[in-house]
Design a protein around this motif. Structure first.
Motif, mmCIF file in Angstrom:
data_model
loop_
_atom_site.group_PDB
_atom_site.id
_atom_site.type_symbol
_atom_site.label_atom_id
_atom_site.label_comp_id
_atom_site.label_asym_id
_atom_site.label_seq_id
_atom_site.Cartn_x
_atom_site.Cartn_y
_atom_site.Cartn_z
ATOM 1 N N LYS A 188 0.836 -1.219 0.000
ATOM 2 C CA LYS A 188 0.000 0.000 0.000
ATOM 3 C C LYS A 188 0.863 1.259 0.000
ATOM 4 N N TYR A 213 1.603 3.813 -2.997
ATOM 5 C CA TYR A 213 0.599 4.707 -3.578
ATOM 6 C C TYR A 213 0.501 6.060 -2.885
ATOM 7 N N PHE A 226 1.393 4.059 -11.517
ATOM 8 C CA PHE A 226 0.520 2.908 -11.744
ATOM 9 C C PHE A 226 -0.364 3.133 -12.970
ATOM 10 N N GLY A 249 -10.051 0.332 -3.307
ATOM 11 C CA GLY A 249 -8.842 0.581 -4.104
ATOM 12 C C GLY A 249 -9.215 1.181 -5.438
ATOM 13 N N GLY A 275 -8.673 3.999 -7.210
ATOM 14 C CA GLY A 275 -7.714 4.537 -8.172
ATOM 15 C C GLY A 275 -8.344 5.575 -9.092
ATOM 16 N N LYS A 287 -12.841 1.987 -14.435
ATOM 17 C CA LYS A 287 -13.669 0.788 -14.645
ATOM 18 C C LYS A 287 -15.087 0.986 -14.133
ATOM 19 N N ASP A 300 -9.913 4.712 -1.224
ATOM 20 C CA ASP A 300 -8.526 4.544 -1.692
ATOM 21 C C ASP A 300 -7.600 5.262 -0.730
ATOM 22 N N ILE A 301 -6.401 4.715 -0.612
ATOM 23 C CA ILE A 301 -5.423 5.273 0.315
ATOM 24 C C ILE A 301 -4.666 6.459 -0.292
ATOM 25 N N ASP A 343 -8.634 6.199 2.986
ATOM 26 C CA ASP A 343 -8.257 5.379 4.146
ATOM 27 C C ASP A 343 -7.854 3.992 3.651
ATOM 28 N N ASP A 344 -7.510 3.146 4.598
ATOM 29 C CA ASP A 344 -7.042 1.795 4.305
ATOM 30 C C ASP A 344 -8.249 0.852 4.269
ATOM 31 N N PHE A 345 -8.467 0.191 3.130
ATOM 32 C CA PHE A 345 -9.668 -0.650 3.035
ATOM 33 C C PHE A 345 -9.580 -1.918 3.883
ATOM 34 N N GLY A 402 -9.052 -4.967 -10.667
ATOM 35 C CA GLY A 402 -7.596 -4.803 -10.720
ATOM 36 C C GLY A 402 -6.813 -5.952 -10.127
ATOM 37 N N THR A 449 -6.503 -6.480 -7.164
ATOM 38 C CA THR A 449 -5.814 -5.946 -5.983
ATOM 39 C C THR A 449 -5.845 -6.956 -4.844
HETATM 40 C C1 LIG Z 1 -3.514 -2.334 -8.281
HETATM 41 S S1 LIG Z 1 -4.183 -0.732 -8.071
HETATM 42 C C2 LIG Z 1 -5.800 -0.950 -8.830
HETATM 43 C C3 LIG Z 1 -6.449 0.347 -9.196
HETATM 44 C C4 LIG Z 1 -7.818 0.212 -9.872
HETATM 45 N N1 LIG Z 1 -8.805 -0.370 -8.954
HETATM 46 C C5 LIG Z 1 -7.732 -0.659 -11.101
HETATM 47 O O1 LIG Z 1 -8.426 -1.654 -11.162
HETATM 48 O O2 LIG Z 1 -6.973 -0.300 -12.020
HETATM 49 C C6 LIG Z 1 -4.529 -0.735 -6.345
HETATM 50 C C7 LIG Z 1 -5.329 0.487 -5.853
HETATM 51 O O3 LIG Z 1 -5.682 0.272 -4.493
HETATM 52 C C8 LIG Z 1 -5.213 1.329 -3.678
HETATM 53 N N2 LIG Z 1 -4.779 0.686 -2.429
HETATM 54 C C9 LIG Z 1 -3.759 -0.189 -2.249
HETATM 55 N N3 LIG Z 1 -3.724 -0.627 -0.995
HETATM 56 C C10 LIG Z 1 -4.750 -0.008 -0.347
HETATM 57 C C11 LIG Z 1 -5.252 -0.067 0.975
HETATM 58 N N4 LIG Z 1 -4.684 -0.849 1.904
HETATM 59 N N5 LIG Z 1 -6.340 0.678 1.286
HETATM 60 C C12 LIG Z 1 -6.936 1.472 0.352
HETATM 61 N N6 LIG Z 1 -6.500 1.572 -0.926
HETATM 62 C C13 LIG Z 1 -5.425 0.836 -1.264
HETATM 63 C C14 LIG Z 1 -4.101 2.004 -4.447
HETATM 64 O O4 LIG Z 1 -3.958 3.358 -4.107
HETATM 65 C C15 LIG Z 1 -4.556 1.786 -5.898
HETATM 66 O O5 LIG Z 1 -5.394 2.840 -6.336
#
Ligand SMILES: C[S@@+](CC[C@H](N)C(=O)[O-])C[C@H]1O[C@@H](n2cnc3c(N)ncnc32)[C@H](O)[C@@H]1O
Length: 320
Positions: A36, A39, A47, A87, A89, A93, A111-112, A138-140, A162, A164
């Motif tokens: 995380k 970002y 990214f 997350g 971003g 999508k 999103d963080i 914040d942190d999801f 993504g 994620t």
């Molecule tokens: C791999 S990117 C995917 C972005 C977008 N959802 C996509 O599909 O292209 C991960 C996203 O999650 C966010 N992110 C990563 N870890 C996170 C966390 N612990 N809490 C909140 N957001 C987080 C990042 O800032 C980024 O925007």
């Protein structure tokens, strides 16, 4: 505190957490830190560039699956749903989903990376003026504590594209899915999953010729210099990414190439040549392994869509 400020992780608290986790990473062997921290605004921009790279099949494949099947997804979700994206971003999508849904009630982007998601939400607001929306910075992984669940909604849908979820350890993925299945009861989760495939394709996707993924990886240390006053030499770290078939994950590391004396928040560390920091895992799934995990965590995997080459899948997980 204004209601707006309440939606944001206080920047000082975020910096303190980054500092604590980076100190912990440097103190323990092997060195590892959560992805995380890639970002900040710079990391999110990098990214976005990764998503457009020819080697990075993930984004364009998931977008193609969405474009092709979003009508079926919207029919399963039904009218009047509240969408919560994890997350979020750049919000590219979710536009496809919002366009296909019947009268969505509300949209929340979590999103963080605050500057990035706030700018994306401002653009979305301009394009969907009638839709109530907000960003939560914040942190999801702390999802149950976030203000999104304040008011009950009969049909709340999580959107987690993504792949994620692949950045979690298996234990973290279980925790995330179990909490989500509880909080989304009556609705469900639409989630993108990167599938196991030819390791050469995976290797190329995380080792692009233009070096953008390497810059993204090194941004973690550049960010520590900017935000925490550290003195890493990011250029002295080699970007090292490879597919680990036993673990079914791409691992990303930063491997130090020259002895460095690091100052961080009043502490000193010596990093030797060859010493590595493990910065990210991207787990890949088989359709069976993912469906089994989702079921174990309380979801009913009710539909699945895939590209013709079976590189990437989107699942509709109903939360009973
Ligand atoms: C791999 S990117 C995917 C972005 C977008 N959802 C996509 O599909 O292209 C991960 C996203 O999650 C966010 N992110 C990563 N870890 C996170 C966390 N612990 N809490 C909140 N957001 C987080 C990042 O800032 C980024 O925007």
């Amino acid at each position: 505190m204004t209601p707006q400020a309440a939606l944001h992780l206080v920047p000082a608290a975020a910096a303190a957490e980054f500092g604590r986790d980076l100190l912990d990473c440097l103190r323990r062997q092997p060195h590892a830190i959560a992805p995380k921290y890639f970002y900040d605004a710079t990391g999110s921009q990098l990214f976005e560039r990764i998503c457009a790279l020819p080697e990075y099949y993930l984004t364009r494949t998931e977008l193609a699956v969405l474009e092709r099947h979003v009508g079926e997804m919207a029919a399963l979700i039904g009218p009047g749903a509240e969408i919560v994206e994890f997350g979020a971003g750049s919000l590219t999508k979710v536009r496809l989903l919002l366009d296909a849904l019947d009268s969505p009630a509300r949209f929340t982007a979590i999103d963080i990376s605050g500057d990035h998601v706030n700018a994306a939400l401002a653009a979305l607001r301009g394009d969907y003026p009638g839709l109530e929306m907000e960003a939560i910075v914040d942190d999801f992984t702390r999802m149950e504590t976030l203000p999104v669940w304040r008011v009950g909604h009969p049909r709340r849908i999580g959107f987690f594209p993504g792949s994620t979820i692949g950045n979690f350890t298996p234990e973290e993925a279980h925790r995330f899915l179990s909490t989500a299945s509880r909080l989304l009861r009556g609705g469900g989760l639409l989630i993108g999953i990167d599938l196991v495939k030819d390791p050469a394709l995976l290797h190329a996707a995380y080792n692009d010729a233009a070096g953008v993924t390497a810059a993204f990886n090194r941004n973690l240390l550049a960010r520590a210099n900017r935000e925490l006053g550290a003195n890493f030499d990011p250029a002295a770290f080699a970007h090292y990414a490879f597919y680990n078939p036993q673990q079914r994950r791409v691992e990303m590391h930063l491997v130090n190439q020259a002895q460095q004396e690091i100052r961080l928040l009043g502490q000193h560390f010596v990093l030797l040549p060859g010493e590595a920091i493990h910065t990210e895992n991207s787990y890949k799934f088989t359709p069976e392994s993912f469906a089994a995990m989702a079921s174990y965590c309380g979801f009913a995997p009710a539909a699945q869509w895939c590209d013709p080459e079976r590189r990437f899948a989107i699942y509709w997980l109903a939360a009973g």
